[in-house]
Every structure is written in C-alpha cells, then in structure tokens.
Write a protein that holds these residues in place. Structure first.
Motif, PDB file in Angstrom:
ATOM      1  N   LYS A  76      40.584  57.019  48.350  1.00 35.78           N
ATOM      2  CA  LYS A  76      40.168  58.386  48.668  1.00 35.78           C
ATOM      3  C   LYS A  76      40.195  58.672  50.167  1.00 35.78           C
ATOM      4  N   ASP A  77      39.676  57.734  50.966  1.00 35.84           N
ATOM      5  CA  ASP A  77      39.459  58.002  52.396  1.00 35.84           C
ATOM      6  C   ASP A  77      40.625  57.567  53.278  1.00 35.84           C
ATOM      7  N   ILE A  78      41.281  56.468  52.893  1.00 36.29           N
ATOM      8  CA  ILE A  78      42.358  55.936  53.731  1.00 36.29           C
ATOM      9  C   ILE A  78      43.726  56.369  53.216  1.00 36.29           C
ATOM     10  N   GLY A  79      43.835  56.556  51.897  1.00 33.86           N
ATOM     11  CA  GLY A  79      45.097  57.011  51.323  1.00 33.86           C
ATOM     12  C   GLY A  79      46.023  55.901  50.883  1.00 33.86           C
ATOM     13  N   VAL A  80      45.451  54.736  50.546  1.00 32.09           N
ATOM     14  CA  VAL A  80      46.239  53.615  50.017  1.00 32.09           C
ATOM     15  C   VAL A  80      45.507  53.058  48.801  1.00 32.09           C
ATOM     16  N   ALA A  81      46.235  52.928  47.689  1.00 32.57           N
ATOM     17  CA  ALA A  81      45.635  52.400  46.464  1.00 32.57           C
ATOM     18  C   ALA A  81      46.040  50.947  46.256  1.00 32.57           C
ATOM     19  N   ALA A  82      45.063  50.109  45.881  1.00 29.53           N
ATOM     20  CA  ALA A  82      45.294  48.706  45.556  1.00 29.53           C
ATOM     21  C   ALA A  82      44.450  48.365  44.330  1.00 29.53           C
ATOM     22  N   ILE A  83      44.649  47.167  43.796  1.00 29.29           N
ATOM     23  CA  ILE A  83      43.894  46.732  42.626  1.00 29.29           C
ATOM     24  C   ILE A  83      42.803  45.754  43.058  1.00 29.29           C
TER      25      ILE A  83
END
Length: 381
Positions: free
Chosen positions: A338-345
C-alpha cells in the motif's frame, strides 16, 4: 437451508490471490505471484497458432499426446541419464499442481502420514487432508533452509506413507545437493514409503550448481513420482501444462485420478511443446537467463536495509526485513504494497502455523525495468 460443513474450514483464499489483488488495487509492482511479466518464446507461440489453425483443437489422449510423452522421455534421459517408458511412465497434466493433486490422491489414504518440509508450497497440505491423510511437518534449518535428515528420520513412523520434497525449493530458493538425494534414498531403504518430488524449477539452478533429480537415483526413482512444469520452463504459466514421471504401477494409479480431474490437457499446447522441446537451447540456457535477473535484482537492493542471501535456484529471492520492522510479515507485506508500491509474499504463508522469521519472497521473473523500479522503492524503506 443447512449447507454442508467445509472440508477445509481453516483455509481461505490463497496468499497469492490476496497479494495480487492488493497489488492491483494499489497499482503496486507485483513481485508476489510467481509469473513472468514477459512473453513466452515467439517460435513456441507460432507453433501453437499453427496447430490451432490445422484443427488440433479437440481432446488429446488422456495420458498426453504421444509425441510429447516421447520427447519428455528423451529429455529426461539427456538430463538425468534415465529414459522412462513414454507409454507407461509419463503423464501430461494440466499443470504440475494437477499432477500433485492426482499423485497425492492416488496414494494417500485415511490415516496415512505425509512428511512435509516447511516452509512448503501451500497446495500440499490441503490435498493431503482432503484424502484423510495427516501432514507431519519438519522445519527446514535456518539460515540456509537445508534439510535436517536426522529430524526427518525421527518423524518417520509405521504410518508414514509419503515424503514430499521440492527442489529447487519454493519459497526459499534452496537446492538439494546430491548428498541430500542419497541420504533420502538411504533413509527409505527397506521401507514402502513413497516420494513425490516437486521439481518444477529444475532448469533454474545458479552459480554452477546442478539440479539433482530423484530420477537420477535408481533406488529412489523406483518409489518416486516426479513433477515438472512447462509453464515455468517456457514462461507460460497460464497454459497450465505439466507432467509426471513415475514407475508404471504408480503411473497407473495417478492416471486413474487424472482422468477424473481434467481428463486431458489442451491439445494445441501439447503439440507445440512437443516440437519446441527439440530446441534444447531454451531450457539449457535458463540457468544463465534467470541468474542474470537474480544478480541484477540483488545488486539493485544493495543499498537497502534488507538482509539478502542470493537465491540458489527458482525465480524467487528471499529478503529478511528484521532491521526495518518488527511487524508480522503479513502485516509488513500488506503495508509495503500500500505505502511503498511493491507486492511480495510473506513467507509465514508457507508454514502451517504461520511461523514468522521476518522473510518476504520476491519474484524476479520480471523485465529489468520492473526489477529496477521495484528496487528503487524498496531501498527507501
């Protein structure tokens, strides 16, 4: 109306769906779900189009197109020194996940114990439980996520039916050495315990290491069902084409399940892959192709506060964030999206009890532009 009780009451939507949806919602760079953001090889696409135009659009044989099974057999011999019988020991499936479902369903009965090395892919345990089996969890040893074979031995019992291994390993990127395969074979000698070996990342092993398949060990392959994935190998995860290699008696039982799960896999994909397998350069060059991406991504993260040990295999890279935050990894992953703009698992999703070692899994099967943009954001944390 009284609806039936859930067979998986503690199972919700998979973490991959959750994080991809969150990435889409916040327009984040999606390094969570394991799929490339580049296309599969143009010659392979042309072959699919050709076979579609030529009318190969009806059911394929249940076990797979004969030419594809024959070329899988030849490829197995070239890589692992063993040529399975294409007619009785090779089955084409609708992705490796379907092969896993068919294999587990074929051999696990109510009360059987199945050893799982954690963290592990999230589809293993639910299928075991649906069969009435009992997952028995053995944690991999940190920091390298290696197998503690003494601990595996201690968890074996008279009810152990199956051990499920995964190399190269998702989510950690660890790779089993020849010594591990030998130790597993020695451990099972004199028992009727079976092995399922998930080897879908077989062509993604780095730094001069080799992938050691269960098929290379004569005693082990006699009790093993080995899974592979053309979706991973040819950058075409959406096609859902995989296969299983197993001794004839196990293949017979696996096919009984396969015929009632999907029956067959799309014909034009099978025909095209059968031809394209004869172009060995693609899969032989995959280690260098993906190592370059791993090296690029790791280099871009050097200025970050993440702790990183370069992945030994797969197209996943773990990063430990304990110097950044004490949040639970699921909370941290959601906030980062949400805040940084990078999705990981979050790696806790791969543990049955949500064990949190402060690791995230990033997929580096992306163009360099995507990896660089993601790294620039992550360095700011």
């Amino acid at each position: 109306m009284n609806y039936p009780l859930s067979k998986l009451p503690d199972t919700g939507t998979s973490i991959f769906t959750v994080m991809s949806a969150l990435a889409n919602e916040h327009k984040a760079l999606n390094l969570s779900q394991g799929f490339p953001d580049f296309n599969c090889p143009d010659p392979l696409l042309e072959l699919v189009y050709r076979y579609m135009r030529e009318g190969f659009n009806q059911y394929a044989p249940m076990a797979g197109v004969p030419k594809l099974r024959e070329n899988i057999s030849l490829k197995t011999e070239k890589l692992y020194g063993y040529r399975p019988d294409a007619e009785t020991e090779v089955t084409v499936t609708s992705g490796a996940t379907e092969a896993l479902d068919a294999a587990i369903t074929a051999v696990v009965k109510a009360g059987d114990e199945v050893l799982l090395l954690e963290p592990c892919y999230d589809s293993y345990a639910p299928v075991i439980r649906l069969c009435g089996g009992v997952p028995v969890y053995v944690p991999l040893a940190l920091p390298d996520f290696s197998v503690d074979w003494d601990q595996v031995k201690r968890r074996l019992s008279s009810r152990t039916r199956l051990i499920l291994i995964n190399t190269p390993h998702n989510p950690t990127g660890a790779v089993m050495a020849k010594q591990d395969i030998d130790m597993l074979a020695n451990l099972l000698e004199g028992t009727d315990i079976l092995v399922i070996s998930d080897e879908v990342y077989e062509h993604m092993v780095f730094d001069g290491q080799q992938h050691y398949s269960a098929l290379q060990h004569p005693q082990l392959r006699a009790r093993s069902i080995v899974m592979s994935s053309f979706g991973k190998t040819f950058h075409a995860t959406g096609w859902k084409v995989g296969y299983a290699v197993a001794p004839a008696p196990l293949t017979t039982e696996l096919r009984k399940m396969h015929q009632f799960i999907t029956f067959s896999t799309p014909t034009p994909f099978q025909m095209a892959i059968a031809d394209f397998l004869e172009e060995e350069a693609h899969y032989l060059n995959l280690p260098d192709f993906y190592q370059a991406k791993r090296d690029f991504f790791v280099a871009q993260l050097k200025g970050s506060r993440f702790e990183i040990i370069p992945s030994a295999g797969t197209y996943f890279q773990l990063a430990r964030y304990n110097q950044i935050s004490e949040e639970h990894d699921l909370d941290f992953a959601k906030r980062m999206t949400k805040d940084i703009g990078v999705a990981a698992i979050p790696v806790s999703a791969f543990y049955h009890d949500k064990t949190d070692h402060k690791y995230l899994r990033f997929c580096f099967a992306k163009d360099e532009e995507t990896l660089q943009a993601a790294a620039e954001k992550l360095v700011r944390l």
